[in-house]
Design a protein around this motif. Structure first.
Motif, PDB file in Angstrom:
ATOM      1  N   ALA A 242      17.773  -1.192  -7.362  1.00 24.45           N
ATOM      2  CA  ALA A 242      16.484  -1.380  -8.041  1.00 24.45           C
ATOM      3  C   ALA A 242      15.542  -2.101  -7.084  1.00 24.45           C
ATOM      4  O   ALA A 242      15.939  -3.083  -6.450  1.00 24.45           O
ATOM      5  CB  ALA A 242      16.651  -2.209  -9.316  1.00 24.45           C
TER       6      ALA A 242
ATOM      7  N   THR B  58      12.455  -4.510  -6.967  1.00 25.35           N
ATOM      8  CA  THR B  58      11.916  -5.461  -7.958  1.00 25.35           C
ATOM      9  C   THR B  58      10.736  -6.247  -7.377  1.00 25.35           C
ATOM     10  O   THR B  58      10.809  -7.470  -7.225  1.00 25.35           O
ATOM     11  CB  THR B  58      13.009  -6.444  -8.426  1.00 25.35           C
TER      12      THR B  58
ATOM     13  N   ILE C 137       4.618  -2.863 -10.405  1.00 26.41           N
ATOM     14  CA  ILE C 137       5.537  -1.727 -10.423  1.00 26.41           C
ATOM     15  C   ILE C 137       4.934  -0.506  -9.719  1.00 26.41           C
ATOM     16  O   ILE C 137       5.410   0.616  -9.886  1.00 26.41           O
ATOM     17  CB  ILE C 137       6.009  -1.382 -11.861  1.00 26.41           C
TER      18      ILE C 137
ATOM     19  N   GLN D 136       7.391   1.913  -7.883  1.00 23.17           N
ATOM     20  CA  GLN D 136       8.555   2.465  -8.595  1.00 23.17           C
ATOM     21  C   GLN D 136       8.774   3.963  -8.394  1.00 23.17           C
ATOM     22  O   GLN D 136       9.899   4.408  -8.207  1.00 23.17           O
ATOM     23  CB  GLN D 136       8.483   2.129 -10.091  1.00 23.17           C
ATOM     24  N   GLN D 137       7.689   4.723  -8.416  1.00 23.10           N
ATOM     25  CA  GLN D 137       7.866   6.177  -8.240  1.00 23.10           C
ATOM     26  C   GLN D 137       8.433   6.499  -6.873  1.00 23.10           C
ATOM     27  O   GLN D 137       9.349   7.329  -6.744  1.00 23.10           O
ATOM     28  CB  GLN D 137       6.518   6.880  -8.413  1.00 23.10           C
TER      29      GLN D 137
ATOM     30  N   ALA E 136      12.127   5.417  -6.718  1.00 24.65           N
ATOM     31  CA  ALA E 136      13.033   6.318  -7.449  1.00 24.65           C
ATOM     32  C   ALA E 136      13.225   7.620  -6.674  1.00 24.65           C
ATOM     33  O   ALA E 136      14.344   8.146  -6.574  1.00 24.65           O
ATOM     34  CB  ALA E 136      12.486   6.590  -8.852  1.00 24.65           C
TER      35      ALA E 136
ATOM     36  N   TYR F 277      19.518   4.788  -9.505  1.00 25.35           N
ATOM     37  CA  TYR F 277      18.343   3.915  -9.511  1.00 25.35           C
ATOM     38  C   TYR F 277      18.030   3.383 -10.900  1.00 25.35           C
ATOM     39  O   TYR F 277      18.158   4.095 -11.900  1.00 25.35           O
ATOM     40  CB  TYR F 277      17.114   4.673  -8.970  1.00 25.35           C
TER      41      TYR F 277
ATOM     42  N   THR G 219      14.661   1.204 -12.697  1.00 25.56           N
ATOM     43  CA  THR G 219      13.335   0.633 -12.460  1.00 25.56           C
ATOM     44  C   THR G 219      13.456  -0.894 -12.418  1.00 25.56           C
ATOM     45  O   THR G 219      14.360  -1.465 -13.049  1.00 25.56           O
ATOM     46  CB  THR G 219      12.350   1.020 -13.570  1.00 25.56           C
TER      47      THR G 219
ATOM     48  N   THR H   1      11.263  -4.972 -11.640  1.00 32.20           N
ATOM     49  CA  THR H   1      10.173  -5.857 -11.251  1.00 32.20           C
ATOM     50  C   THR H   1      10.678  -7.298 -11.381  1.00 32.20           C
ATOM     51  O   THR H   1      11.733  -7.533 -11.992  1.00 32.20           O
ATOM     52  CB  THR H   1       8.907  -5.656 -12.114  1.00 32.20           C
TER      53      THR H   1
ATOM     54  N   PRO I 256       8.415   2.663 -16.887  1.00 23.34           N
ATOM     55  CA  PRO I 256       7.339   2.186 -16.014  1.00 23.34           C
ATOM     56  C   PRO I 256       5.942   2.623 -16.475  1.00 23.34           C
ATOM     57  O   PRO I 256       4.942   2.227 -15.862  1.00 23.34           O
ATOM     58  CB  PRO I 256       7.688   2.794 -14.656  1.00 23.34           C
TER      59      PRO I 256
END
Ligand code: AMP
Ligand code: MN
Ligand code: MN
Ligand code: MN
Length: 283
Positions: free
Chosen positions: A37, A39, A44, A47-48, A51, A61, A63, A65, A85
């Motif tokens: 993850a 963070t 965030i 995140q895309q 992933a 994976y 998500t 933060t 997200p």
């Protein structure tokens, strides 16, 4: 599912790390991480990319933060894992929490100017991949670059911690809000690196009790910022409060971080890994 090498705490250029999400995914894979993850602090936006990079490296994976919270006058970090997200309340909460960073950074620079360190705001900003996320780490890198200190730890010790000339008090989100943003978005809230806080026994009791009451589910037991003795201590705390356990390096940079991605002890078998609670959120 039997995952051992989960690393559920690290930072990219989207906050105060020095590697991109793609570089982190490749490094995690090379180090044998099975579940990862990213963070980033209060953000965030990576995140895309994380992933997608995890997918292309064959990593599972979640998500992630790390939310800055003010509790009993101290800054506490709450990691969120496995949330949606796109959740609007979570996105708004994080935007609000980032909001104070610009003014705080200008105040920090004004304090540093008084002790003879000029242009620290502009200097720190150069190191910030994401200007909304300007942090003490970026100031630390600037002070190392200009030769004021030889490494970032020294900058924190001499300038950026309570009572030192570049330290500025700041009020972050409440514990309740942070835990609820995460849990209402379908994720699990985790108390990050509990041994780092300077709480009395009563304050720590209040933190864990209120965290649980708001719906918090886990605590970091094995982290890059714990000694072995601290991991043993917080394994007992996890069991005492009926919390699941998390594991994460808190990796920021190959030059600054002591512990690399995935290179830390496994969780003790008596603990419930937080990723077991999040089985249906793993991508
Ligand atoms: P901020 O969110 O701007 O208050 O910055 C906090 C970040 O500073 C943490 O997430 C760490 O990455 C870094 N940090 C805090 N204390 C230290 C320290 N003693 N040495 C090095 N980095 C630190
Ligand atoms: Mn950080
Ligand atoms: Mn932290
Ligand atoms: Mn962190």
């Amino acid at each position: 599912m039997s995952i051992l090498n989960a690393d559920l705490h690290c930072h990219s250029v989207v906050s105060d790390g020095t590697l991109t999400p793609e570089e982190l995914a490749a490094r995690a894979a090379a180090n044998g991480v099975e579940l990862w993850a990213l963070t980033d602090h209060d953000e965030i936006g990576g995140q895309q990319r994380a992933a997608a990079a995890a997918r292309s490296q064959g990593l599972k994976y979640l998500t992630g933060t790390e939310i800055s919270v003010t509790f009993a006058g101290e800054t506490v970090h709450i990691v969120g894992l496995g949330f949606d997200p796109q959740d609007p309340a979570m996105l708004q909460g994080l935007t609000d929490n980032r909001g104070g960073r610009g003014a705080r950074a200008r105040d920090m620079a004004a304090q540093l100017a008084k002790v003879g360190i000029q242009d620290a705001y502009e200097g720190a900003l150069k190191f910030a991949g994401n200007p909304e996320l300007i942090s003490r780490t970026h100031f630390a890198r600037f002070l190392v670059e200009t030769g004021v200190c030889s490494e970032t730890n020294e900058v924190f010790r001499k300038y950026l911690t309570e009572g030192k000339p570049g330290y500025v008090e700041h009020r972050w989100a409440s514990l309740k809000d942070a835990v609820q943003w995460i849990t209402r978005a379908g994720g699990a809230a985790v108390i990050a690196h509990p041994a780092r806080y300077k709480f009395t026994a009563n304050e720590e009791f209040a933190l864990f009790t209120e965290f649980k009451a708001h719906g918090g589910q886990a605590v970091e037991v094995v982290t890059g910022s714990h000694t072995t003795a601290e991991s043993v201590r917080y394994a007992a705390t996890a069991r005492e409060y009926g919390l699941a356990a998390s594991r994460g390096s808190d990796f920021h940079s190959p030059d600054e971080s002591r512990i690399d991605l995935g290179q830390l002890p496994y969780l003790s078998g008596e603990l419930t890994p937080v990723w077991e609670l999040l089985a249906d959120r793993i991508q």
